[in-house]
Design a protein around this motif. Structure first.
Motif, mmCIF file in Angstrom:
data_model
loop_
_atom_site.group_PDB
_atom_site.id
_atom_site.type_symbol
_atom_site.label_atom_id
_atom_site.label_comp_id
_atom_site.label_asym_id
_atom_site.label_seq_id
_atom_site.Cartn_x
_atom_site.Cartn_y
_atom_site.Cartn_z
ATOM 1 N N ILE A 2 10.011 -25.434 -12.120
ATOM 2 C CA ILE A 2 8.591 -25.438 -11.794
ATOM 3 C C ILE A 2 8.116 -26.874 -11.890
ATOM 4 C CG2 ILE A 2 6.308 -24.638 -12.457
ATOM 5 C CD1 ILE A 2 7.625 -22.227 -13.698
ATOM 6 N N HIS A 20 12.754 -22.802 -15.418
ATOM 7 C CA HIS A 20 12.291 -21.442 -15.685
ATOM 8 C C HIS A 20 12.527 -21.083 -17.146
ATOM 9 C CE1 HIS A 20 11.377 -17.221 -15.004
ATOM 10 N NE2 HIS A 20 12.520 -16.903 -15.594
ATOM 11 N N ASP A 132 5.162 -18.162 -16.360
ATOM 12 C CA ASP A 132 4.928 -19.077 -15.247
ATOM 13 C C ASP A 132 3.433 -19.279 -15.012
ATOM 14 O OD1 ASP A 132 7.640 -19.298 -14.884
ATOM 15 O OD2 ASP A 132 7.729 -17.942 -13.152
#
Length: 256
Positions: A2, A20, A132
């Motif tokens: 990310i 992640h 996330d």
């Protein structure tokens, strides 16, 4: 991976790269902070509050007709996980855009109902997406803070943000605090015109250290901001009852 690029205009104010697994680790730590990492704690309604607190970040969900001073985050989480392909359970499908339980008493009484069990199962099954979502909230925080701050303070805010964000532990501290107490940009999140969000913590930093030193300074500023919040809070909210827990949470920023 990310990759978070916090943009102000066309200029990158900060770039954070978290795998992640790293985002999941941070999410699980925040889950631990909020409710001891328990599945039961994924559906909570704290005493003295007018909203349910759901998921690993205890995302706020107001009943119909309630708005409150604090930013509602659970509907934003639902929009995110749905966009990622997660199937929402019955209690979260339209027309249930508001929390279907109107009070803490109703919520607690429904703890063992099929609807609550289904909701808890959904939340336990989307831990990675919630993690996330927590990380991505930080992507949006810096531009909001810079926009809200006077022009004369923006360079220092950006510099201090980047100092803390320069380490994995600092990333955890930033992500946790913005989920915990918000960005600090809402006029409704003030007592005596003094906020308690991420912006106020970063404004309270004046050093120049990097790495662990920056994270320690962030934690010290966060403690000062939270103590000030409690002093400024309306007496009827009795916020001193929460201060020890808040400070214990901030203490985790120094470790790791």
């Amino acid at each position: 991976m990310i990759a978070l690029s916090c943009l102000v205009g066309q200029r990158a104010a900060a770039a954070l790269s978290l795998s992640h697994q790293e985002s999941l680790r941070i999410g699980r730590q925040i889950w631990q902070n909020e409710c001891g990492g328990t599945v039961a704690g994924l559906t909570s309604w704290n005493a003295g509050e007018d909203f349910a607190s759901l998921g690993i970040g205890h995302f706020i969900w107001y009943p119909a007709g309630e708005s409150g001073p604090f930013e509602e985050s659970f509907p934003k989480l639902l929009a995110y996980v749905k966009k990622q392909g997660a199937k929402l359970p019955g209690p979260l499908l339209p027309p249930n855009t508001d929390c279907p339980w109107n009070s803490r008493a109703q919520f607690l009484a429904a703890a063992s109902t099929p609807e609550m069990i289904q909701l808890r199962k959904f939340l336990a099954g989307t831990i990675d997406l919630q993690a996330d979502f927590l990380v991505r909230r930080l992507q949006e925080a810096l531009p909001k803070m810079l926009s809200a701050a006077p022009a004369s303070k923006r360079a220092a805010i950006e510099r201090n943000f980047n100092r803390v964000a320069g380490s994995a532990q600092g990333c955890y501290a930033l992500i946790d605090y913005v989920n915990f107490k918000g960005e600090g940009v809402l006029a409704t999140e003030r007592y005596h015109d003094r906020g308690w969000g991420l912006l106020q913590v970063i404004e309270g930093m004046s050093g120049g250290g990097e790495g662990a030193a920056a994270t320690r300074e962030f934690a010290e500023s966060a403690e000062a901001v939270l103590r000030k919040r409690v002093r400024n809070a309306p007496a009827e909210r009795h916020e001193a009852r929460w201060l020890t827990g808040w400070l214990n949470r901030v203490a985790t920023y120094r470790s790791g």
